[in-house]
Scaffold this motif. Sequence first.
Motif, PDB file in Angstrom:
ATOM      1  N   MET A  93      -5.544  -0.831   9.483  1.00 21.60           N
ATOM      2  CA  MET A  93      -4.429   0.663   9.843  1.00 21.60           C
ATOM      3  C   MET A  93      -5.315   1.693   8.630  1.00 21.60           C
ATOM      4  O   MET A  93      -4.911   1.595   7.944  1.00 21.60           O
ATOM      5  CB  MET A  93      -2.840  -0.741   9.748  1.00 21.60           C
ATOM      6  N   ASN A  94      -4.904   2.360   9.288  1.00 19.08           N
ATOM      7  CA  ASN A  94      -4.538   3.939   8.503  1.00 19.08           C
ATOM      8  C   ASN A  94      -3.302   4.403   8.705  1.00 19.08           C
ATOM      9  O   ASN A  94      -3.295   4.157   9.447  1.00 19.08           O
ATOM     10  CB  ASN A  94      -6.300   4.580   9.009  1.00 19.08           C
ATOM     11  N   SER A  95      -4.017   5.773   7.439  1.00 16.73           N
ATOM     12  CA  SER A  95      -2.077   6.189   7.823  1.00 16.73           C
ATOM     13  C   SER A  95      -1.002   6.108   7.721  1.00 16.73           C
ATOM     14  O   SER A  95      -0.034   6.435   8.426  1.00 16.73           O
ATOM     15  CB  SER A  95      -2.976   7.943   8.463  1.00 16.73           C
ATOM     16  N   LEU A  96      -0.684   5.109   6.543  1.00 23.77           N
ATOM     17  CA  LEU A  96      -0.079   4.648   7.201  1.00 23.77           C
ATOM     18  C   LEU A  96       1.645   4.790   6.184  1.00 23.77           C
ATOM     19  O   LEU A  96       1.297   5.699   5.526  1.00 23.77           O
ATOM     20  CB  LEU A  96       0.504   2.377   5.735  1.00 23.77           C
ATOM     21  N   LYS A  97       2.617   4.149   6.736  1.00 26.28           N
ATOM     22  CA  LYS A  97       3.819   5.482   6.555  1.00 26.28           C
ATOM     23  C   LYS A  97       5.103   4.216   6.719  1.00 26.28           C
ATOM     24  O   LYS A  97       4.799   2.683   6.771  1.00 26.28           O
ATOM     25  CB  LYS A  97       4.211   5.971   8.190  1.00 26.28           C
TER      26      LYS A  97
ATOM     27  N   PHE B 134      -4.139   3.089  14.236  1.00 26.40           N
ATOM     28  CA  PHE B 134      -4.458   1.674  13.973  1.00 26.40           C
ATOM     29  C   PHE B 134      -5.823   1.338  14.990  1.00 26.40           C
ATOM     30  O   PHE B 134      -5.893   2.096  16.199  1.00 26.40           O
ATOM     31  CB  PHE B 134      -3.178   1.072  14.024  1.00 26.40           C
ATOM     32  N   THR B 135      -6.420   0.863  15.161  1.00 29.52           N
ATOM     33  CA  THR B 135      -7.049   0.096  16.173  1.00 29.52           C
ATOM     34  C   THR B 135      -7.880  -1.356  15.932  1.00 29.52           C
ATOM     35  O   THR B 135      -7.678  -1.921  15.110  1.00 29.52           O
ATOM     36  CB  THR B 135      -9.237   0.481  15.087  1.00 29.52           C
ATOM     37  N   ILE B 136      -7.349  -1.350  17.038  1.00 25.39           N
ATOM     38  CA  ILE B 136      -7.912  -3.362  17.134  1.00 25.39           C
ATOM     39  C   ILE B 136      -9.325  -3.717  17.661  1.00 25.39           C
ATOM     40  O   ILE B 136      -9.767  -2.503  18.856  1.00 25.39           O
ATOM     41  CB  ILE B 136      -6.516  -3.914  17.867  1.00 25.39           C
ATOM     42  N   SER B 137      -9.530  -4.921  17.628  1.00 30.64           N
ATOM     43  CA  SER B 137     -10.864  -4.881  17.855  1.00 30.64           C
ATOM     44  C   SER B 137     -11.216  -6.119  16.671  1.00 30.64           C
ATOM     45  O   SER B 137     -10.130  -7.163  17.294  1.00 30.64           O
ATOM     46  CB  SER B 137     -12.070  -4.458  16.439  1.00 30.64           C
ATOM     47  N   GLY B 138     -12.669  -6.705  18.040  1.00 31.59           N
ATOM     48  CA  GLY B 138     -12.285  -8.544  17.636  1.00 31.59           C
ATOM     49  C   GLY B 138     -14.312  -8.816  17.404  1.00 31.59           C
ATOM     50  O   GLY B 138     -15.188  -8.050  17.857  1.00 31.59           O
TER      51      GLY B 138
ATOM     52  N   VAL C  62       4.658  -0.632   3.117  1.00 27.99           N
ATOM     53  CA  VAL C  62       4.270   0.537   3.038  1.00 27.99           C
ATOM     54  C   VAL C  62       5.481   1.357   2.013  1.00 27.99           C
ATOM     55  O   VAL C  62       6.372   1.544   1.986  1.00 27.99           O
ATOM     56  CB  VAL C  62       3.481   1.513   4.218  1.00 27.99           C
ATOM     57  N   SER C  63       4.552   1.447   0.364  1.00 30.66           N
ATOM     58  CA  SER C  63       5.943   2.365  -0.063  1.00 30.66           C
ATOM     59  C   SER C  63       5.673   3.667  -0.071  1.00 30.66           C
ATOM     60  O   SER C  63       4.684   4.152   0.126  1.00 30.66           O
ATOM     61  CB  SER C  63       5.813   2.306  -1.168  1.00 30.66           C
ATOM     62  N   SER C  64       6.690   4.782  -0.202  1.00 28.48           N
ATOM     63  CA  SER C  64       7.008   5.754   0.462  1.00 28.48           C
ATOM     64  C   SER C  64       6.930   7.027  -1.626  1.00 28.48           C
ATOM     65  O   SER C  64       6.731   6.098  -1.886  1.00 28.48           O
ATOM     66  CB  SER C  64       8.048   6.330   0.552  1.00 28.48           C
TER      67      SER C  64
ATOM     68  N   VAL D  41       0.845  -1.492  -0.140  1.00 22.27           N
ATOM     69  CA  VAL D  41      -0.151   0.100   0.694  1.00 22.27           C
ATOM     70  C   VAL D  41       1.242   1.520  -0.036  1.00 22.27           C
ATOM     71  O   VAL D  41       2.032   1.198   0.641  1.00 22.27           O
ATOM     72  CB  VAL D  41      -0.937  -0.317   1.141  1.00 22.27           C
ATOM     73  N   GLN D  42       0.646   2.246  -0.556  1.00 22.61           N
ATOM     74  CA  GLN D  42       1.129   3.485  -0.557  1.00 22.61           C
ATOM     75  C   GLN D  42       1.559   4.234   0.616  1.00 22.61           C
ATOM     76  O   GLN D  42      -0.086   4.035   1.718  1.00 22.61           O
ATOM     77  CB  GLN D  42       0.605   3.977  -1.588  1.00 22.61           C
ATOM     78  N   ALA D  43       2.337   5.137   0.964  1.00 25.34           N
ATOM     79  CA  ALA D  43       1.838   5.275   2.862  1.00 25.34           C
ATOM     80  C   ALA D  43       1.170   7.005   2.385  1.00 25.34           C
ATOM     81  O   ALA D  43       0.013   7.067   1.002  1.00 25.34           O
ATOM     82  CB  ALA D  43       3.241   6.647   2.778  1.00 25.34           C
ATOM     83  N   GLY D  44       0.004   6.234   3.704  1.00 27.18           N
ATOM     84  CA  GLY D  44      -1.493   7.169   3.648  1.00 27.18           C
ATOM     85  C   GLY D  44      -2.622   6.361   3.571  1.00 27.18           C
ATOM     86  O   GLY D  44      -3.098   6.719   3.433  1.00 27.18           O
ATOM     87  N   GLY D  45      -2.283   5.116   2.544  1.00 24.48           N
ATOM     88  CA  GLY D  45      -3.322   4.079   2.666  1.00 24.48           C
ATOM     89  C   GLY D  45      -3.655   3.813   3.419  1.00 24.48           C
ATOM     90  O   GLY D  45      -3.509   4.166   4.972  1.00 24.48           O
ATOM     91  N   SER D  46      -4.344   2.948   3.201  1.00 28.60           N
ATOM     92  CA  SER D  46      -5.704   1.674   4.190  1.00 28.60           C
ATOM     93  C   SER D  46      -5.108   0.801   4.710  1.00 28.60           C
ATOM     94  O   SER D  46      -4.921   0.028   3.171  1.00 28.60           O
ATOM     95  CB  SER D  46      -6.331   2.094   5.092  1.00 28.60           C
TER      96      SER D  46
END
Length: 127
Positions: free
Chosen positions: A86-90, A71-75, A125-127, A12-17
């Motif tokens: 995972m949002n706003s990936l770096k 990031f948000t963990i859930s079940g 995550v690609s920049s 995924v590109q940087a900023g993606g989810s």
Amino acid sequence: QVQLVESGGGLVQAGGSLRLSCVDSGRTFSNYAMAWFRQAPGKERKFVAGIRWTDDNRYYRYYADSVKGRFTISGDNAKNTLYLQMNSLKSEDTAVYSCAKSNTRVVLTTASAYDYWGQGTQVTVSS
């Protein structure tokens, strides 16, 4: 026998989810603490997020400082599935992500505290 199977990794590109999933084939899902860890090349495995449930179905979530707010963990107890949104990936989030399950209800940040592990899924995550 507990088996954890992750899915959802990818490029995924940087900023993606991305959303990771971890299906637990073992015992009642919500009776035990679960967590996500990640390991980048040449680095040690690190805690990302953890979750635990109480007998009255409340839950508590814990995050590493580096992912708080992103990031948000859930079940889903009905599906015995753990998620990591995972949002706003770096680029520094690039790693192999693994889910882990404890034999207790305590969320700890050390990998040795967990008894069961999935095989891991690569997140790049690609920049």
